[in-house]
Design a protein around this motif. Structure first.
Motif, short mmCIF file in Angstrom:
data_model
loop_
_atom_site.label_atom_id
_atom_site.label_comp_id
_atom_site.label_asym_id
_atom_site.label_seq_id
_atom_site.Cartn_x
_atom_site.Cartn_y
_atom_site.Cartn_z
N ALA A 73 51.06 30.42 17.75
CA ALA A 73 51.91 31.52 18.21
C ALA A 73 52.17 31.40 19.70
CB ALA A 73 51.22 32.85 17.92
N ARG A 130 53.60 32.49 11.71
CA ARG A 130 53.62 31.83 13.01
C ARG A 130 53.38 30.32 12.90
NH1 ARG A 130 53.41 35.89 16.86
NH2 ARG A 130 52.48 37.85 16.20
N LEU A 171 57.25 28.85 9.65
CA LEU A 171 57.50 30.29 9.69
C LEU A 171 57.04 31.01 8.43
CD1 LEU A 171 61.06 30.21 11.34
CD2 LEU A 171 58.82 30.36 12.47
N PHE A 225 58.74 25.48 15.60
CA PHE A 225 58.83 25.35 14.16
C PHE A 225 59.61 24.09 13.84
CE2 PHE A 225 62.47 28.13 15.18
CZ PHE A 225 63.51 27.59 14.44
N LYS A 247 58.82 34.48 16.12
CA LYS A 247 57.60 34.56 15.31
C LYS A 247 57.02 35.97 15.31
CE LYS A 247 56.38 29.69 15.38
NZ LYS A 247 55.32 28.67 15.57
N HIS A 259 56.74 38.46 12.03
CA HIS A 259 55.50 39.17 11.72
C HIS A 259 55.82 40.64 11.42
CE1 HIS A 259 51.59 41.09 12.28
NE2 HIS A 259 51.02 39.90 12.22
#
Length: 410
Positions: A48, A68, A72, A101, A171, A175
């Protein structure tokens, strides 16, 4: 017979000091190695870079922190890109690398390279709206992405188009989105951090509608919520009601009955199978009704609207779009735009829309290691964002009484 006694001389004070010091260095070294291994493991698992958040665990132990990781929270991320548009691929590779990512590629398709026999089913129906050549190629490229998911039995995949832009805090956004998506679904064991009962997550769109008379999730004071004035043209809506949609700094997450523009969406393997059947192999009146458009994103939205797919989306869209600097025609590979006579051509600067802290707009600073990004639009909560202080937001379920126009928590 005498007894032989071996007398071991006591070490000198200096030697004792040296040995104790060596032990301390050894213990300190071992402790440092253990801490480094633990820290490296945490980085790999949680990964993260922008915006830490407390770990959340699903009902079966699936961590929300999986959003994260390098994909993803999905098994794969695919981006559709014409091989000739290396400029767009450069940008996606750089932007995804900086925000940590990984993207795999699906080659875009030009309709000129297709056999007319392989065009979308029912394209030539007498009352069917005409499709642009670029729309035919786009349909085929998205179908190829679905075909790969089905062929390789990929459990979940995020599909992006190559003009996609996203927030530097993506990220953390995902979440928060995952928490909202989970709140809308049954509390059942699930292998995905996004929940057990979804077919399609529509993360990048240009308009959507929420399921009427169903609970929806509101995140208040979201600094990444794009102000209404700065949204691109939304072709569908309102999501709930203009009075709810346009509350500043709010984000809505809901079961979606309609969306348009296939900028970014995620599908499960069963959903990919169903979509592949509906838009290519075994189309029905449900997916291709007489007289209606069969442009790919329109069909996808129709499958949400009819309930063929269980769709979840967010308003405003999480992902937006960008166009690199250059002539006007540089933007879209689907719709042709004439640049005019050579002597009258106008060079346009880069443009970004649909996100607050645009990765593409902030690339210059990010590659230089800057930890502060600037908003690409006005009238936001934080015009300048310190990446070391990014925090997620937890929302709550709400319902709207459409007759009394009363918004209340669940």
């Amino acid at each position: 017979m005498g007894t032989l006694r071996l007398t071991i001389p006591s070490p000198s004070p200096a030697l004792t000091f040296v040995r104790n010091r060596q032990r301390k260095f050894l213990y300190a070294g071992l402790s440092s190695i253990l801490l480094l291994v633990l820290w490296g493991t945490l980085l790999i698992v949680f990964d993260a870079p922008y915006g830490g958040l407390g770990q959340g665990i699903g009902s079966d132990g699936v961590s929300l922190e999986a959003v994260r990781n390098q994909t993803l929270g999905f098994e794969k991320i695919f981006c559709i890109n014409l091989p000739s548009r290396t400029d767009k691929r450069d940008a996606i590779v750089l932007g995804s690398s900086i925000t940590q990512f990984h993207v795999d590629w699906i080659d875009g398709v030009s309709s000129e390279d297709m056999s007319p026999k392989a065009y979308p089913p029912h394209l030539d129906d007498a009352d069917r709206p005409r499709m642009l050549p670029g729309e035919i190629g786009s349909w085929r490229a998205h179908v190829n992405a679905l075909q790969r998911i089905v062929s390789e039995r990929i459990s979940t995949a995020l599909i992006l188009e190559d003009d996609v832009d996203w927030d530097v805090t993506l990220k953390t956004q995902l979440h928060d989105f995952a928490q909202g998506a989970l709140a809308l679904q049954p509390n059942q064991p699930h292998a995905s951090p996004y929940g057990p009962s979804w077919d399609l997550l529509w993360l990048g769109h240009c308009g959507m509608k929420c399921e009427r008379n169903s609970p929806f999730y509101i995140i208040k004071n979201d600094p990444t919520s794009v102000p209404a004035y700065a949204l691109p043209q939304y072709w569908a809506g309102p999501a709930i009601h203009p009075l709810v949609d346009n509350i500043k700094h709010n984000r809505l997450i809901c079961k979606s009955t309609l969306a348009v523009c296939s900028t970014a969406y995620a599908v499960t393997l069963p959903a990919a199978q169903k979509i592949l059947a509906a838009v290519s192999v075994a189309p029905t009146e449900e997916s291709m009704p007489a007289g209606e458009s069969i442009v790919y994103d329109v069909m996808l939205g129709r499958l949400c609207e009819t309930g063929y797919l269980r769709c979840i989306s967010t308003y405003p869209s999480v992902m937006g779009n960008w166009k690199g600097a250059g002539l006007p025609s540089k933007g879209s590979d689907i719709q042709y735009r004439y640049d005019g006579p050579r002597e009258e051509r106008v060079f346009e600067g880069a443009s970004f829309w649909g996100v607050v802290y645009s990765v593409m707009d902030n690339l210059g600073g990010l590659v230089s290691g800057e930890r502060v990004v600037r908003a690409s639009v006005r009238d936001v909560m934080l015009p300048v964002l310190d990446l070391g202080r990014v925090k997620g937001n937890r929302g709550k379920l709400h319902v709207l009484d459409y007759e009394e126009m009363v918004l209340s928590g669940v």
